[in-house]
Scaffold this motif. Structure first.
Motif, PDB file in Angstrom:
ATOM      1  N   LEU A   1     -27.446  -5.607 -39.013  1.00  0.00           N
ATOM      2  CA  LEU A   1     -28.582  -4.650 -39.455  1.00  0.00           C
ATOM      3  C   LEU A   1     -29.486  -5.647 -40.332  1.00  0.00           C
ATOM      4  CD1 LEU A   1     -26.553  -1.485 -40.807  1.00  0.00           C
ATOM      5  CD2 LEU A   1     -27.875  -1.744 -38.563  1.00  0.00           C
ATOM      6  N   GLY A   2     -29.173  -6.400 -41.185  1.00  0.00           N
ATOM      7  CA  GLY A   2     -30.197  -7.270 -41.867  1.00  0.00           C
ATOM      8  C   GLY A   2     -31.634  -7.562 -41.076  1.00  0.00           C
ATOM      9  N   PRO A   3     -31.142  -8.528 -40.153  1.00  0.00           N
ATOM     10  CA  PRO A   3     -32.205  -9.069 -39.142  1.00  0.00           C
ATOM     11  C   PRO A   3     -33.081  -8.097 -38.481  1.00  0.00           C
ATOM     12  CG  PRO A   3     -30.026  -9.934 -38.559  1.00  0.00           C
ATOM     13  CD  PRO A   3     -29.861  -9.099 -39.741  1.00  0.00           C
ATOM     14  N   LEU A   4     -32.465  -6.811 -38.214  1.00  0.00           N
ATOM     15  CA  LEU A   4     -33.047  -6.017 -37.375  1.00  0.00           C
ATOM     16  C   LEU A   4     -33.866  -5.041 -38.712  1.00  0.00           C
ATOM     17  CD1 LEU A   4     -30.443  -4.429 -35.136  1.00  0.00           C
ATOM     18  CD2 LEU A   4     -32.369  -5.699 -34.457  1.00  0.00           C
ATOM     19  N   HIS A   5     -33.382  -4.834 -39.674  1.00  0.00           N
ATOM     20  CA  HIS A   5     -34.448  -4.350 -40.807  1.00  0.00           C
ATOM     21  C   HIS A   5     -35.288  -4.939 -41.054  1.00  0.00           C
ATOM     22  CE1 HIS A   5     -35.136  -1.978 -44.205  1.00  0.00           C
ATOM     23  NE2 HIS A   5     -34.844  -2.581 -44.968  1.00  0.00           N
ATOM     24  N   ASP A   6     -35.373  -6.338 -41.303  1.00  0.00           N
ATOM     25  CA  ASP A   6     -36.444  -7.134 -41.414  1.00  0.00           C
ATOM     26  C   ASP A   6     -37.491  -7.108 -40.514  1.00  0.00           C
ATOM     27  OD1 ASP A   6     -34.997  -8.293 -43.623  1.00  0.00           O
ATOM     28  OD2 ASP A   6     -34.671 -10.246 -42.696  1.00  0.00           O
ATOM     29  N   GLU A   7     -36.932  -6.949 -39.251  1.00  0.00           N
ATOM     30  CA  GLU A   7     -37.979  -6.926 -38.014  1.00  0.00           C
ATOM     31  C   GLU A   7     -38.778  -5.421 -37.992  1.00  0.00           C
ATOM     32  OE1 GLU A   7     -39.056  -9.814 -36.666  1.00  0.00           O
ATOM     33  OE2 GLU A   7     -40.133  -9.057 -34.999  1.00  0.00           O
ATOM     34  N   TYR A   8     -37.734  -4.677 -37.931  1.00  0.00           N
ATOM     35  CA  TYR A   8     -38.321  -3.233 -37.571  1.00  0.00           C
ATOM     36  C   TYR A   8     -38.099  -2.127 -38.657  1.00  0.00           C
ATOM     37  CZ  TYR A   8     -37.660  -5.662 -32.834  1.00  0.00           C
ATOM     38  OH  TYR A   8     -37.626  -6.536 -31.946  1.00  0.00           O
ATOM     39  N   GLN A   9     -38.060  -2.462 -39.591  1.00  0.00           N
ATOM     40  CA  GLN A   9     -37.563  -1.236 -40.719  1.00  0.00           C
ATOM     41  C   GLN A   9     -36.705  -0.221 -40.245  1.00  0.00           C
ATOM     42  OE1 GLN A   9     -41.321  -0.645 -42.963  1.00  0.00           O
ATOM     43  NE2 GLN A   9     -39.973   0.930 -44.200  1.00  0.00           N
ATOM     44  N   LEU A  10     -35.527  -0.200 -40.880  1.00  0.00           N
ATOM     45  CA  LEU A  10     -34.556   0.624 -40.601  1.00  0.00           C
ATOM     46  C   LEU A  10     -35.052   1.907 -41.337  1.00  0.00           C
ATOM     47  CD1 LEU A  10     -31.945   0.960 -38.927  1.00  0.00           C
ATOM     48  CD2 LEU A  10     -30.799   0.125 -41.122  1.00  0.00           C
TER      49      LEU A  10
END
Lengths: 329, 329
Positions: free
Chosen positions: B131-140
């Protein structure tokens, strides 16, 4: 007395249908491949002589229940339906516009006398028992479903494989090959049921999407699914995250609604360890539903719950049996 | 040479920490209750003498790793932190504002020298790696998570109970009592991990909600979870349905992003049967991620994926080990 042919009687679903037909007013003809023909099949107190499948043999029956492969059903289904009512357990006809896909307590009233009828996928049938009444009341807007599917969906030999591997398990290293699953299932979970489609979903996952839409009569319903095989024997479980158009005023009302629904049992006193589980839903006719709570994202417009139902009964043979009861005399 | 005390060394997490400390530059002191004190503990090529836990003994160590109950941690944590760095594996301090909750590859940079540090829940730690890298890129924007949790989360004796019951399983009727779970786990799944909160969620489910928010630094993040125990030994799996503010242009970009993330292994060629599973993620340091696809509801604003990670390593001891590496010399 109505005469029913069970074609594919030696499989897990066929056997379960024979159990359901015990002590009913139906005359039962067991049919299977040439290889099994002539053998005797013991089910409960009855012994059946297995006959070889033939179109002519089926034509003498009022109802033919097909629990065979999709390709077999595709080859014979329409032809058999010229003389008998045919209930097909495969996915061969489920998505054809002219073939009704029936979960009797949910959409049985829409049955209009068609001779060929499709029986749903197990995960779909189990979910629909609960989704139907909730949709009627609150109007389903979207559903996210994660499944915990038992070995029985892959047939009787798959159940044996799981039992045997669980007994002899020492380490995963010894266990990578498997005959009846993509991988060893003992002490493992496998996020693959059926083959993969181009969109990255398995066919099992898409079946649930397509069948929920068709049975609920909502062709655009928003659904996303993850289907996972777990090392259980014959009951599926599913985690449901549901969003509704209408607000849900109280969880007690939801429990009342579901308790009043046909084929549903509310098992929902978590404080005493009472919730749906494969261990308790196995051999049960009703689908267990519990862990009923407001979804933390959708708030009063959403519910999370956990369900469990016997894959061979509610997910297959029992639904087909209930379809038979809809047929005209 | 830094000296580290492993308190609760005889448990599953403590033993795993000792394995990680083998052949490192740390001097290791094993501590446990009076009952185990004096015994010898063999880990890999080393043999450790178990010392009785004492505040004074801990005070001679630079770092104290607590893998004990929450109530024990609550009683001693702050006191031990007066003289040593304390990494607590329990949930006792995770939600306290003054205590950092660290998953080093995700929020390690926010560590500001606090002496008492909380190690996250296993399901949280495993999910956060992805979730960390995905949140950085796409904003969860929201996450719906269903877990498939292994026996190891309930400790070493629970793993033994599952193995034993799987070996001797004949029917659910024989198996309803259980010592280390709410019910028998063999050939079953149990939708209860930890106790129930007033809102109908288990504490385990709420831990994931609270910890994802705290580690990602998003106190209002929309998350809903279902935590389910399944009959696997020591790797958890999780089905994630994620919604993002920014659109996801391509799945290949997602795979690249995750492949470049620390502690993550992309296992995602489903056509060849390659996807995350407990069988393959057990003993692995990285969290496996695969079954990456667009969520059918959120379309380009959503992803579904399946992850699996070793509960004792990535979900507990390895994360604590990485926290130790953040500490000043």
């Amino acid at each position: 007395m109505k005469k029913i042919a069970v074609v594919g009687c030696t499989g897990a679903v066929g056997m379960t249908m024979l159990e359901l037909l015990e002590n009913t007013a139906y005359e039962v003809v067991c049919m299977a491949s040439q290889r099994s023909a002539g053998k005797r099949l013991k089910v409960g107190d009855s012994e059946h002589l297995i006959e070889p499948f033939s179109v002519e043999g089926c034509a003498t029956c009022d109802i033919v229940f097909l629990c065979v492969s999709g390709s077999f059903a595709l080859e014979y289904g329409e032809r058999l339906a010229q003389s008998s009512y045919v209930i097909d357990n495969s996915s061969a006809f489920r998505y054809a516009d002219h073939v009704p896909l029936l979960v009797p307590p949910i959409n049985g009233q829409r049955y209009a006398g068609e001779k060929l009828i499709a029986n749903p996928n197990c995960s779909s049938a189990i979910a629909l028992m609960v989704l139907g009444p909730l949709h009627d009341e609150y109007q389903l807007e979207s559903a996210i479903i994660s499944t915990y599917q038992a070995a029985s969906g892959a047939g009787q030999p798959a159940m044996e494989e799981l039992r045997e591997r669980a007994r002899s398990f020492t380490d995963y290293g010894d266990n990578d090959s498997a005959e009846h699953f993509a991988h060893n299932l003992a002490f493992n979970v496998i996020p693959q049921v059926d083959s993969f489609e181009d969109n990255g979903y398995t066919r099992e996952e898409m079946k649930v999407v397509w069948e929920l839409r068709k049975v609920l009569g909502e062709p655009d319903l928003a659904i996303s699914t993850t289907a996972v095989r777990v090392p259980t024997l014959r009951s599926h479980a599913e985690a449901l995250s549901l969003r509704f158009t209408k607000p849900v005023q109280s969880l007690d009302r939801v429990r009342q609604l579901l308790a009043a629904a046909a084929g549903v049992e509310v098992v929902d006193t978590p404080a005493t360890g009472s919730y749906p589980m494969p261990m308790t839903s196995t051999y049960k006719h009703a689908v267990e539903v519990g862990r009923i709570r407001y979804n933390l994202i959708y708030k009063e417009h959403g519910l999370d719950m956990f369900i469990s139902g016997d894959q061979l009964l509610r997910g297959a043979a029992l639904n087909a049996f209930e379809i038979m009861q809809l047929l005209p005399d």
